[in-house]
Design a protein around this motif. Structure first.
Motif, PDB file in Angstrom:
ATOM      1  N   TYR A  58       0.839  -1.189   0.000  1.00 18.90           N
ATOM      2  CA  TYR A  58       0.000   0.000   0.000  1.00 18.90           C
ATOM      3  C   TYR A  58       0.877   1.243   0.000  1.00 18.90           C
ATOM      4  CZ  TYR A  58      -3.438  -3.441   1.508  1.00 18.90           C
ATOM      5  OH  TYR A  58      -4.248  -4.541   1.590  1.00 18.90           O
ATOM      6  N   SER A  60       0.274   4.007   1.294  1.00 18.83           N
ATOM      7  CA  SER A  60       0.227   4.667   2.605  1.00 18.83           C
ATOM      8  C   SER A  60       1.183   4.016   3.614  1.00 18.83           C
ATOM      9  CB  SER A  60      -1.196   4.638   3.150  1.00 18.83           C
ATOM     10  OG  SER A  60      -1.637   3.296   3.277  1.00 18.83           O
ATOM     11  N   ASP A  61       1.702   2.837   3.312  1.00 20.89           N
ATOM     12  CA  ASP A  61       2.583   2.122   4.245  1.00 20.89           C
ATOM     13  C   ASP A  61       4.044   2.119   3.815  1.00 20.89           C
ATOM     14  OD1 ASP A  61       0.407   1.542   5.778  1.00 20.89           O
ATOM     15  OD2 ASP A  61       0.195  -0.529   5.087  1.00 20.89           O
ATOM     16  N   ALA A  64       6.808   2.047   6.486  1.00 18.18           N
ATOM     17  CA  ALA A  64       7.089   0.747   7.094  1.00 18.18           C
ATOM     18  C   ALA A  64       7.999  -0.086   6.199  1.00 18.18           C
ATOM     19  CB  ALA A  64       5.786   0.004   7.355  1.00 18.18           C
ATOM     20  N   TYR A  65       7.771  -0.032   4.894  1.00 19.43           N
ATOM     21  CA  TYR A  65       8.613  -0.803   3.973  1.00 19.43           C
ATOM     22  C   TYR A  65      10.038  -0.264   3.965  1.00 19.43           C
ATOM     23  CZ  TYR A  65       3.899  -1.980   2.371  1.00 19.43           C
ATOM     24  OH  TYR A  65       2.580  -2.351   2.312  1.00 19.43           O
ATOM     25  N   SER A  98       2.965 -10.469   5.439  1.00 17.78           N
ATOM     26  CA  SER A  98       3.144  -9.038   5.190  1.00 17.78           C
ATOM     27  C   SER A  98       4.617  -8.689   5.103  1.00 17.78           C
ATOM     28  CB  SER A  98       2.507  -8.219   6.316  1.00 17.78           C
ATOM     29  OG  SER A  98       2.698  -6.843   6.104  1.00 17.78           O
ATOM     30  N   SER A 100       5.364  -5.547   6.016  1.00 18.09           N
ATOM     31  CA  SER A 100       5.374  -4.402   6.916  1.00 18.09           C
ATOM     32  C   SER A 100       5.706  -4.835   8.348  1.00 18.09           C
ATOM     33  CB  SER A 100       4.010  -3.712   6.916  1.00 18.09           C
ATOM     34  OG  SER A 100       3.940  -2.773   7.959  1.00 18.09           O
ATOM     35  N   TYR A 102       5.574  -2.964  10.891  1.00 12.75           N
ATOM     36  CA  TYR A 102       4.602  -2.315  11.771  1.00 12.75           C
ATOM     37  C   TYR A 102       3.343  -3.179  11.905  1.00 12.75           C
ATOM     38  CZ  TYR A 102       7.477   1.866  10.894  1.00 12.75           C
ATOM     39  OH  TYR A 102       8.512   2.750  10.781  1.00 12.75           O
ATOM     40  N   GLU A 103       2.879  -3.729  10.790  1.00 10.62           N
ATOM     41  CA  GLU A 103       1.695  -4.578  10.818  1.00 10.62           C
ATOM     42  C   GLU A 103       1.977  -5.863  11.607  1.00 10.62           C
ATOM     43  OE1 GLU A 103      -1.520  -6.627   7.761  1.00 10.62           O
ATOM     44  OE2 GLU A 103       0.200  -5.560   6.937  1.00 10.62           O
TER      45      GLU A 103
END
Length: 179
Positions: A58, A60-61, A64-65, A98, A100, A102-103
């Protein structure tokens, strides 16, 4: 990207449990619809292509990546949760995948899933880097300023202005009505 989840069933030396289950790898661009395909079988270890799940990226993420790439050892996070053998399921089922961190951190707050940090295959790493290069925009840090309120102000005897009081709101309660 469709990703095959590799789950390993490994024999352990434990008085109450004979086997342990753990995600051990991923297969980028895996075939859809695969469920518990046997990959390797050894006396103390069995590996399965348990399922094919989709990794979503995404815009928006991207922060995080970038954090994942900046670690020096980018990871993919895979989770498995307990299945229901009585309902015809395996002991554990893949539940999460994922890129991410963060996720993944958010999902570790509950004890319902076993989440493993695994090495990202080179094909997925190139895909992730291309996505970040195309969509990531650095945000400037803006320091929040404090409000200019006089915290040393003395307000003796003042209570909540929304409540009508005929006397000091900080006084101790009286014994009226008690016997």
């Amino acid at each position: 990207m469709p990703v095959g989840i590799i789950v390993q069933k490994r024999r352990i030396n434990h008085p109450w449990q004979e086997w342990t289950w753990e995600p051990v790898g991923v297969l980028p661009w895996a075939e859809e619809g695969v469920r518990w395909r046997l990959l390797t079988e050894e006396p103390d270890r069995i590996r399965y292509h348990a399922a094919t799940m989709t990794v979503h990226l995404y815009r928006s993420d991207t922060e995080a990546y970038v954090a994942n790439l900046d670690t020096g050892a980018p990871a993919i996070y895979v989770g498995i949760s307990e299945g229901d053998p009585a309902a015809g399921e395996w002991e554990f089922e893949p539940s999460f995948v994922s890129l991410s961190p963060y996720e993944a951190q958010d999902r570790t707050d509950s004890a319902e899933e076993l989440i493993e940090r695994l090495e990202v295959p080179p094909a997925m790493l190139e895909w992730l880097e291309a996505f970040v290069a195309k969509h990531h925009e650095e945000e400037a840090f803006v320091k929040r300023r404090r409000d200019r309120i006089d915290v040393e102000q003395v307000e003796d005897g003042k209570g909540d202005p929304r409540i009508r009081q005929t006397s000091d709101v900080y006084r101790a309660p009286t014994g009226r009505g008690r016997r």
